[in-house]
Design a protein around this motif. Structure first.
Motif, short mmCIF file in Angstrom:
data_model
loop_
_atom_site.label_atom_id
_atom_site.label_comp_id
_atom_site.label_asym_id
_atom_site.label_seq_id
_atom_site.Cartn_x
_atom_site.Cartn_y
_atom_site.Cartn_z
N ASP A 180 0.80 -1.22 0.00
CA ASP A 180 0.00 0.00 0.00
C ASP A 180 0.84 1.28 0.00
O ASP A 180 0.29 2.37 0.14
CB ASP A 180 -0.95 0.00 1.20
N LEU A 181 2.16 1.16 -0.12
CA LEU A 181 3.09 2.29 -0.11
C LEU A 181 3.25 2.94 1.27
O LEU A 181 4.04 3.86 1.42
CB LEU A 181 2.66 3.39 -1.11
N VAL A 182 2.53 2.44 2.26
CA VAL A 182 2.53 3.06 3.58
C VAL A 182 3.15 2.15 4.63
O VAL A 182 4.02 2.55 5.40
CB VAL A 182 1.10 3.46 4.00
N ASN A 183 2.68 0.92 4.68
CA ASN A 183 3.12 -0.04 5.69
C ASN A 183 4.14 -1.00 5.08
O ASN A 183 3.81 -1.75 4.16
CB ASN A 183 1.91 -0.79 6.25
N TRP A 184 5.35 -0.95 5.60
CA TRP A 184 6.48 -1.64 4.99
C TRP A 184 7.04 -2.71 5.93
O TRP A 184 6.95 -2.59 7.15
CB TRP A 184 7.59 -0.65 4.64
N LYS A 185 7.66 -3.71 5.33
CA LYS A 185 8.32 -4.78 6.08
C LYS A 185 9.66 -5.09 5.43
O LYS A 185 9.74 -5.23 4.20
CB LYS A 185 7.45 -6.04 6.10
N ILE A 186 10.71 -5.18 6.24
CA ILE A 186 12.00 -5.59 5.70
C ILE A 186 11.94 -7.05 5.30
O ILE A 186 11.54 -7.91 6.09
CB ILE A 186 13.12 -5.37 6.74
N VAL A 187 12.31 -7.34 4.05
CA VAL A 187 12.25 -8.72 3.56
C VAL A 187 13.63 -9.27 3.18
O VAL A 187 13.79 -10.48 2.98
CB VAL A 187 11.30 -8.85 2.36
N SER A 188 14.62 -8.39 3.07
CA SER A 188 15.93 -8.86 2.63
C SER A 188 16.96 -7.76 2.82
O SER A 188 16.62 -6.61 3.15
CB SER A 188 15.87 -9.25 1.15
N TYR A 189 18.22 -8.13 2.63
CA TYR A 189 19.33 -7.18 2.53
C TYR A 189 20.15 -7.55 1.31
O TYR A 189 20.28 -8.73 0.96
CB TYR A 189 20.23 -7.22 3.77
N ALA A 190 20.73 -6.55 0.67
CA ALA A 190 21.53 -6.82 -0.52
C ALA A 190 22.84 -7.53 -0.17
O ALA A 190 23.36 -8.30 -0.97
CB ALA A 190 21.81 -5.53 -1.28
N TYR A 191 23.39 -7.26 1.02
CA TYR A 191 24.65 -7.89 1.39
C TYR A 191 24.71 -8.11 2.90
O TYR A 191 24.04 -7.42 3.68
CB TYR A 191 25.85 -7.06 0.93
N ASP A 192 25.55 -9.09 3.28
CA ASP A 192 25.83 -9.31 4.70
C ASP A 192 26.89 -8.34 5.20
O ASP A 192 26.74 -7.74 6.26
CB ASP A 192 26.30 -10.75 4.94
N ILE A 193 27.98 -8.22 4.46
CA ILE A 193 28.96 -7.17 4.72
C ILE A 193 29.32 -6.52 3.39
O ILE A 193 29.34 -7.19 2.35
CB ILE A 193 30.22 -7.68 5.44
N LEU A 194 29.59 -5.23 3.42
CA LEU A 194 29.92 -4.50 2.20
C LEU A 194 31.31 -4.87 1.71
O LEU A 194 31.52 -5.13 0.53
CB LEU A 194 29.83 -2.99 2.44
N ASP A 195 32.26 -4.90 2.64
CA ASP A 195 33.64 -5.21 2.31
C ASP A 195 34.37 -5.58 3.59
O ASP A 195 33.90 -5.26 4.70
CB ASP A 195 34.35 -4.02 1.64
N ASP A 196 35.51 -6.23 3.45
CA ASP A 196 36.31 -6.66 4.60
C ASP A 196 37.50 -5.72 4.73
O ASP A 196 38.60 -6.00 4.25
CB ASP A 196 36.76 -8.11 4.40
#
Length: 525
Positions: free
Chosen positions: A68-84
């Protein structure tokens, strides 16, 4: 004047008499009263997906879903860590506060989801792709240089571009496999001075590019900040991707700016933007969009309204911020997606399985304060007011350990337990000044204690208060009120943090029984 009256009457009619089947409820801005800046939103079918900036946090580039563009839920992340790297690992006196991955670009093309970002501290541009945006896995590519505030764009002819830059907006064509800029095609200037349409007296030049193609025309969204003014939305359009572009000032109200366009299945259009909102962070706004002679007209009478005709906001945003009892059923994630670590974690030093039903944080090195400590587990604070409560078993602390509940930003505050000289003490630390101040210590003679931090963000009050309890019912204030301040070195709204760090000897542990959030700041709760 006639055109203005028509738009005003249309807008009032839409609010009072929405189309059949269209949500008749009213949502309130900010859509999310928490730190969710630099949004990029797409719609695939009847689902919306949004990415945002979390910089030095891990995992990073959260992917959120809404119907609905209003109520959001986190479903994923693009990465676990960006870099080491040392700064992302909080090693060797280095950190990535305010750095890490910045404004992302979310796209859907030929059945594949893409999210790209960039990081000044690594000097790289990153592109992540997946066919399943909610479950992954994500494929990662990176290349140099770091393209500032870029917009990933797939054109109809199969060519792929990034639009990027500050003030001078550039266009670079990517290789077909997205592994870098095509070496045989030099990036070109798209707009020499994109800030010009806002006038000659601009402080922050145009940035935050987001490019869209709608009915054959290209629309480029940017933000700038005139001196003595406020954050401002700029829009340029062209018939060809390389231009020429004509531009105009699109919205200048409340500092609501930076974002782009998204359409609904019923044909309505909206602009997603965000607003600097004090210590809670940068909060998302939605404004309705009408079209006039091929230009998107943002807001009502060129203003960002406090309400919008969409589904009502759910209280406490359970898909973005959530309580956690730390009990895990078979097959469940060790940590729900609402949690992020401050910098890259050391995974061998935390557990939700040993002991069962607790979050155990174990120290692995000596640190001087919470900002240098690794394995601080965080969630967003939220407005207009909020509290977090935790229960902690401190029987495993070693001499010199500090464990508790923090409000994390450069000017941090925390309440917790310190182990010193074979004894344990309740303490509150306030770092709102040039140096942190520790409250008078209160002897602790039991192994379990309850901690609470409360935030008042109403009317930019930005005050935090700290409490402890020996039984979980009767709360006692401790230390001084923290004047929370949004600082650019951290570039992030305040976060609740669970922590344990050593100042003398490693190997001590703290067991957190639960983490419970509330939208009530009463000291009795």
């Amino acid at each position: 004047m006639t055109r203005f009256l028509n738009r005003l009457i249309w807008g009032m009619a839409f609010v009072l008499f929405p189309k059949p089947g269209v949500h008749a409820q009213i949502a309130h801005n900010p859509i999310i009263y928490a730190d969710v800046p630099d949004m990029s939103i797409i719609r695939v079918g009847d689902s919306y997906y949004m990415s945002s900036t979390t910089m030095h946090m891990s995992p990073g580039v959260p992917i959120m879903k809404s119907k609905d563009l209003v109520n959001w839920k986190i479903v994923s992340y693009a990465y676990d860590i960006l870099d080491d790297t040392d700064d992302l690992n909080l090693n060797n006196d280095k950190n990535s506060y305010g750095k890490g991955s910045w404004a992302s670009s979310l796209r859907y093309h030929n059945g594949m989801y893409y999210v790209s970002t960039f990081a000044g501290n690594t000097g790289k541009t990153y592109i992540y792709s997946t066919r399943d945006i909610e479950k992954g896995p994500w494929k990662a590519l990176s290349f140099k240089p770091s393209l500032h505030d870029h917009s990933l764009f797939f054109d109809d002819d199969g060519k792929v571009y990034m639009v990027y830059g500050s003030g001078k907006i550039m266009l670079a064509q990517l290789k077909d496999d997205l592994s870098g800029i095509r070496p045989d095609i030099k990036p070109q200037v798209l707009i020499e001075n994109a800030s010009l349409v806002a006038g000659p007296n601009v402080g922050l030049p145009a940035e935050g590019s987001q490019l869209f193609k709608i009915k054959g025309k290209y629309y480029l969204f940017n933000i700038c900040w005139p001196r003595g003014g406020m954050r401002t939305v700029l829009i340029h359009r062209a018939d060809h991707i390389a231009g020429p572009y004509e531009g105009r000032l699109a919205l200048q109200d409340k500092g609501v700016a930076q974002g782009g366009l998204v359409d609904a299945p019923d044909g309505r259009w909206f602009a997603y933007l965000f607003r600097d909102f004090g210590a809670v962070g940068r909060v998302p706004y939605l404004v309705s969009v009408q079209w006039d002679n091929g230009w998107p007209i943002l807001g009502i009478n060129h203003q960002a309204p406090d309400t919008i005709p969409l589904t009502i906001n759910k209280p406490m945003m359970p898909g973005i911020i959530s309580s956690d009892e730390f009990g895990r059923k078979p097959g469940e994630r060790d940590l729900p997606l609402v949690w992020q670590w401050n910098h890259n974690p050391v995974n061998k030093l935390w557990s939700v399985k040993q002991p069962k039903g607790y979050l155990r944080l174990t120290t692995g090195r000596v640190d001087t304060n919470i900002l240098t400590a690794r394995n601080t587990l965080t969630q967003r604070t939220f407005g207009p007011e909020c509290s977090a409560v935790t229960s902690i078993d401190v029987s495993g602390l070693k001499d010199g350990d500090r464990a508790g509940l923090a409000l994390l930003q450069k000017k941090f505050g925390w309440v917790g337990v310190k182990a010193e000289g074979g004894k344990k003490f309740m303490v509150m630390v306030n770092a709102q000044g040039d140096s942190s101040i520790e409250s008078p210590c209160i002897p602790l003679t039991q192994s379990r204690v309850y901690l609470k931090a409360s935030c008042d963000f109403k009317d930019r009050t930005d005050k935090a208060y700290f409490y402890y309890s020996l039984d979980g019912r009767n709360w006692l204030p401790i230390g001084s009120a923290l004047q929370m301040v949004y600082t650019l070195p951290h570039f992030m709204g305040y976060r609740f943090g669970l922590f344990n760090y050593a100042t003398k000897t490693i190997g001590g542990y703290a067991d957190f029984d639960f983490f419970r959030v509330s939208n009530n700041i009463s000291s009795r709760n």
